[in-house]
Structure formats: structure tokens, C-alpha cells
Design a protein around this motif. Structure first.
Motif, PDB file in Angstrom:
ATOM      1  N   ASP A 299       2.635  -4.891   1.190  1.00 36.93           N
ATOM      2  CA  ASP A 299       3.456  -4.300   2.244  1.00 36.93           C
ATOM      3  C   ASP A 299       4.312  -3.211   1.599  1.00 36.93           C
ATOM      4  N   PRO A 300       4.137  -1.940   1.988  1.00 33.64           N
ATOM      5  CA  PRO A 300       4.890  -0.871   1.312  1.00 33.64           C
ATOM      6  C   PRO A 300       6.398  -0.995   1.497  1.00 33.64           C
ATOM      7  N   ARG A 301       6.817  -1.784   2.476  1.00 37.33           N
ATOM      8  CA  ARG A 301       8.263  -1.953   2.698  1.00 37.33           C
ATOM      9  C   ARG A 301       8.826  -3.111   1.892  1.00 37.33           C
ATOM     10  N   ASP A 302       7.945  -4.002   1.413  1.00 38.31           N
ATOM     11  CA  ASP A 302       8.397  -5.184   0.688  1.00 38.31           C
ATOM     12  C   ASP A 302       7.320  -5.627  -0.304  1.00 38.31           C
ATOM     13  N   PRO A 303       7.509  -5.278  -1.584  1.00 38.02           N
ATOM     14  CA  PRO A 303       6.463  -5.560  -2.566  1.00 38.02           C
ATOM     15  C   PRO A 303       6.234  -7.045  -2.857  1.00 38.02           C
ATOM     16  N   THR A 304       6.991  -7.911  -2.206  1.00 44.42           N
ATOM     17  CA  THR A 304       6.727  -9.339  -2.405  1.00 44.42           C
ATOM     18  C   THR A 304       5.832  -9.893  -1.297  1.00 44.42           C
ATOM     19  N   ARG A 305       5.383  -9.022  -0.396  1.00 45.80           N
ATOM     20  CA  ARG A 305       4.558  -9.497   0.721  1.00 45.80           C
ATOM     21  C   ARG A 305       3.268  -8.702   0.817  1.00 45.80           C
TER      22      ARG A 305
ATOM     23  N   PRO B  48       4.770   4.161   8.705  1.00 45.43           N
ATOM     24  CA  PRO B  48       6.141   3.921   8.232  1.00 45.43           C
ATOM     25  C   PRO B  48       6.803   2.708   8.878  1.00 45.43           C
ATOM     26  N   ASP B  49       6.404   2.357  10.114  1.00 41.89           N
ATOM     27  CA  ASP B  49       7.003   1.186  10.769  1.00 41.89           C
ATOM     28  C   ASP B  49       6.320  -0.115  10.358  1.00 41.89           C
ATOM     29  N   GLY B  50       5.368  -0.021   9.429  1.00 41.43           N
ATOM     30  CA  GLY B  50       4.717  -1.239   8.934  1.00 41.43           C
ATOM     31  C   GLY B  50       3.446  -1.609   9.675  1.00 41.43           C
ATOM     32  N   ALA B  51       3.113  -0.884  10.730  1.00 47.43           N
ATOM     33  CA  ALA B  51       1.880  -1.175  11.470  1.00 47.43           C
ATOM     34  C   ALA B  51       0.679  -0.829  10.602  1.00 47.43           C
ATOM     35  N   ALA B  52      -0.229  -1.779  10.483  1.00 45.12           N
ATOM     36  CA  ALA B  52      -1.407  -1.582   9.634  1.00 45.12           C
ATOM     37  C   ALA B  52      -2.641  -1.342  10.491  1.00 45.12           C
ATOM     38  N   GLU B  53      -3.447  -0.395  10.058  1.00 41.98           N
ATOM     39  CA  GLU B  53      -4.681  -0.075  10.780  1.00 41.98           C
ATOM     40  C   GLU B  53      -5.854  -0.168   9.817  1.00 41.98           C
ATOM     41  N   VAL B  54      -6.854  -0.951  10.217  1.00 39.48           N
ATOM     42  CA  VAL B  54      -8.054  -1.052   9.387  1.00 39.48           C
ATOM     43  C   VAL B  54      -9.013   0.068   9.773  1.00 39.48           C
TER      44      VAL B  54
ATOM     45  N   GLY C 181       4.715  10.351   7.981  1.00 42.08           N
ATOM     46  CA  GLY C 181       3.886   9.717   8.995  1.00 42.08           C
ATOM     47  C   GLY C 181       2.951   8.668   8.433  1.00 42.08           C
ATOM     48  N   VAL C 182       3.077   8.375   7.141  1.00 46.78           N
ATOM     49  CA  VAL C 182       2.244   7.333   6.538  1.00 46.78           C
ATOM     50  C   VAL C 182       3.034   6.679   5.407  1.00 46.78           C
TER      51      VAL C 182
END
Lengths: 269, 156
Positions: free
Chosen positions: A172-178, A257-263, A213-214
Motif C-alpha cells: 500500500d503506497p500510503r502505508d508500507p506495513t500493509r 492517490p486515494d488508495g483505490a487499486a485497479e487491476v 494522479g497516481v
């Protein structure tokens, strides 16, 4: 072999220890190199020698390509003191990869930049994935042994058919422990580009701006060289990262940036 | 209880496991993405439909939900969730792929291109059953607090 010691977060019991997986970590090229081995040579002297070969190969690449060392071949090449033909063939190989990336991104990725009015040759964006791919050859020679080799979050792995795939977490780019996603990989590579640990270290070669934007781009590919390069190139596209990967048929995860992940569903390796 | 578990199964619909594969394996007509969604039962009828998966309850109140094995051209693919809580408070604690094709060299190659499985609830280092972490370039400082550092310390 000197085993480096790192501070581990004190909270919680930590991850489950997986039986049969032997882990090693060392600092090379200014980043942690992590290896997980399992199978016949996970804990043999042959396995340890392969690890030393990996480190030696990475140090060679660092010696040749480090832009931080004024006397490295790449620094001398950049200053015009050497010609490409004076260098080992690996230098031409890396520069050719850089040229291909420059064309693929319309110049957003370029190993040649102008900094403070001075031309700079910096193939760092290519060298890491390429060097790790190259260094992993020593591990591929280990009989009946699985490996997962990571250099600062970009990794290559291999597992024999009767053992489980390696499970690769996408940070998770916002939290490296997740982690945000998991990729099961038997034989292949996973690379991520983003600003999570080095603040805005990837910049557009022409505009000099960091992408917006990313938050991160992860690419799965048979080759770490390509996974690493394409993760960086897609990241430079900013909000257009997923589209860029799709056009090239790549497989991966784009995190906004909001943490939404897209495959992104690739259809070719 | 049955109804709650079926609701949990419906959350499986958000987990889509896809397989990308090399163009060398087929002609252009085969390039359409072989999407193999792992879809659980959204039904609340309570009728026994064993084909949609199974659920077991553990000691700690967490439950394991196994999705239907999705048939892909390379063999069956199946995911297993560990969930806790109930109703709208249900959380997914872990996602595991319990079955994927690995019988021959081609399958081994295909697995190299398995798409990432998006984890609905992000996992912390305690519950994530992962071997390695891919993230933006670690510096030595960033590494110290990373999940990768914790994994490296978890030596067998």
C-alpha cells in the motif's frame, strides 16, 4: 557473510514463519537486497555461494553504472571521456533498453537529461531491474531450489512445479506495513514504481515534474527488466498509467492517490 | 447463520482472479482476456447449493469460505477467504488461492502471469501470508519500517 540487522516494528507478533524458507538480506547499491530460498539448497553451502554470486554481480553492476561515483564507467561515458565501444557490452545493452523506453513514452523516460544546463547520462531507471535479472542467474542454476530475490521492492522469483507459488504482496503506497493485493507467481517478476519511500524520485525527463494522479504502479512480467522499466514508464504517465499498461498488454496493479487499486488485465507477457 | 454465511459468499463476487497469458500460446482469436471470476452465491434462499462453495467455522469466530473452483483453460482456480464478524460488519481477514493449475511447464509459465488478486480489506503484517513485498524503491530508512523488513526477520 555479514548479516545486516534492521529495526523491526515492535508492535504485533510479526508474520508467520514459513517452514523451509531461508531468508538473507544485505545492503548493495544503496538498497536492501532480500533473498528467500526453499528446497534442496535453501541452507547448503552451494546456496550460500549462489547468494554471494548474486551480491558480486550486483556490486559489479553498481560499479559500472553508479551515477554517484565520478569514476564509474557510466559517469566517464556521460562526461565524454569514454565511448560506448570502450565499455563492456552490458553498457550498450542498457543504453539500448533506455532508447526503447524513450520511444515508448514519447520522451517522458530518458536516460539523458539536462540538469542545471549540463547533460547528464543516468540509466538508473533501467539498471536496477536489469541488474537483478542478471544477478538471479546464479540462483537459477541451483538444482531443485526455489528463490525469490528482491532489490528494494522489485523482485524476480522461481518455483518448481510441485511446490507452492510465491505469494507477492503489493505494498500500500500510503502505508508500507500493509498490502493492497497479492500476486501468486511461480516463475516471473514483479516491479513497483511510486513515491512511497523516496519522495518523488521519478520525474518526467522533459518537464522535470513528478507524476500526479497516481500513487504507484506494479507490473508483473516474465522479465524483471521489462517489469521495472514499464512500471516506471507507466508511473510517469500519471493518471494515464492504467491506459498505458493496457495498450501494451501488460499485467499489473495501478494505485490511485486515494488508495483505490485497479487491476490491469494483460494478455501477453 | 446460514443466511449470514451466504451473504459472505456474495462478497466473493468482488474478488476476481484473472489469468493473463502469452500471445505465443494462441492466435489472435484467443487473446480475449480469459476472465475467470470467482463468484460466490448471492442467493439467500438457503437452498443447499454445494457447487457455490463451502464454509467452515474456526475456534476464534473467524470462518473460512472457499469459493467455487473456476474452470480456466489451464485448469481449476479457487480462492479461500478467512472472514470474521457478521452482516455488514463482516471483514475479510485473509485471501488465499487454494488451487491453481500447476501440472506442467505451460501451467507453470501461466502462473507467472497470474493477475494480482485485489485484497478487499488491506491486510496488516500479522495476517498477510506473503513471501515478499513489491513496493516503490526502499531506501535503508524506508526499509526499516516496511513489511519486507518484518518478513526478512521471520527466518525459518
Amino acid at each position: 557473510m555479514s548479516a545486516a540487522t534492521y529495526v523491526v516494528p515492535a508492535s504485533g507478533p510479526g508474520p508467520v514463519v514459513e517452514p523451509g524458507v531461508v531468508r538473507r538480506v544485505e545492503q548493495v547499491m544503496g538498497m536492501p537486497i532480500s533473498l528467500a530460498l526453499r528446497g534442496r539448497h535453501a541452507d547448503t553451502s552451494t546456496g550460500a555461494e549462489a547468494w554471494e554470486s548474486v551480491l558480486a554481480s550486483l556490486r559489479w553492476s553498481d560499479d559500472v553504472f553508479s551515477t554517484w561515483r565520478a569514476e564509474s564507467l557510466i559517469s566517464r561515458l556521460g562526461r565524454g571521456e569514454l565511448a560506448v565501444t570502450d565499455c563492456p557490452p552490458e553498457v550498450a545493452e542498457v543504453l539500448a533498453l533506455g532508447e526503447a523506453a524513450r520511444r515508448a513514452t514519447g520522451g517522458a523516460f530518458d536516460v539523458r537529461r539536462v540538469v542545471d544546463g549540463r547533460a547528464v547520462l543516468d540509466p538508473s531507471g533501467i539498471v536496477k531491474g536489469w541488474a537483478v535479472d542478471r544477478a538471479s542467474a546464479a540462483l537459477r542454476d541451483l538444482d531443485d531450489t526455489d528463490f525469490c530475490l528482491s532489490a528494494g521492492g522489485d523482485l524476480v522469483c522461481s518455483a518448481v512445479p510441485d511446490r507452492p507459488t510465491w505469494r507477492i504482496g503489493v505494498e500500500d503506497p500510503r502505508d508500507p506495513t500493509r498490502v493492497l493485493a497479492v500476486v501468486p507467481v511461480r516463475t516471473g517478476a514483479v516491479a513497483t514504481s511510486g513515491a512511497a519511500h523516496r519522495v518523488e524520485h521519478v520525474r518526467h525527463a522533459v518537464t522535470g515534474l513528478a507524476p500526479t494522479g497516481v500513487a504507484s504502479v506494479t507490473v508483473v512480467h516474465s522479465s524483471l527488466t521489462i517489469a521495472d522499466l514499464d512500471a516506471t514508464c507507466a508511473y510517469l504517465e500519471g493518471a494515464g498509467a492504467a491506459g498505458w499498461l493496457r495498450e501494451r498488454g501488460r499485467t499489473g496493479v495501478v494505485v490511485a492517490p486515494d488508495g483505490a487499486a485497479e487491476v490491469v488485465s494483460g494478455r501477453s507477457g | 447463520m446460514k443466511r449470514i454465511l451466504l451473504w459472505v459468499m456474495s462478497t466473493l463476487t468482488v474478488l476476481v482472479l484473472l489469468f493473463g497469458y502469452r500471445t505465443s500460446l494462441g492466435g489472435a482469436d484467443l487473446l480475449a482476456s480469459p476472465v475467470a471470476p470467482i463468484v460466490g452465491a448471492a442467493s439467500t434462499s438457503g437452498s443447499a447449493d454445494t457447487a457455490t462453495g463451502s464454509t467452515t467455522t474456526g475456534e476464534s469466530g473467524s470462518r473460512t469460505v472457499t469459493g467455487t473452483a473456476a474452470q480456466t483453460r489451464y485448469g481449476p482456480v479457487q480462492v479461500e477467504l478467512t472472514v470474521s464478524g457478521s452482516g455488514s460488519a463482516t471483514t475479510i481477514d485473509d485471501v488465499a488461492v487454494v488451487q491453481y493449475p500447476h501440472s506442467d511447464g505451460r501451467d507453470a509459465e501461466i502462473n507467472g502471469y497470474a493477475l494480482p488478486i485485489l485484497v478487499q480489506e488491506t491486510l496488516d503484517s500479522q495476517s498477510a501470508q506473503i513471501d515478499m513485498v513489491s513496493g516503490a524503491t526502499y531506501t535503508s530508512v524506508g526499509y526499516q519500517t516496511s513489511l519486507q523488513a518484518a518478513l526478512d526477520q521471520a527466518r525459518a
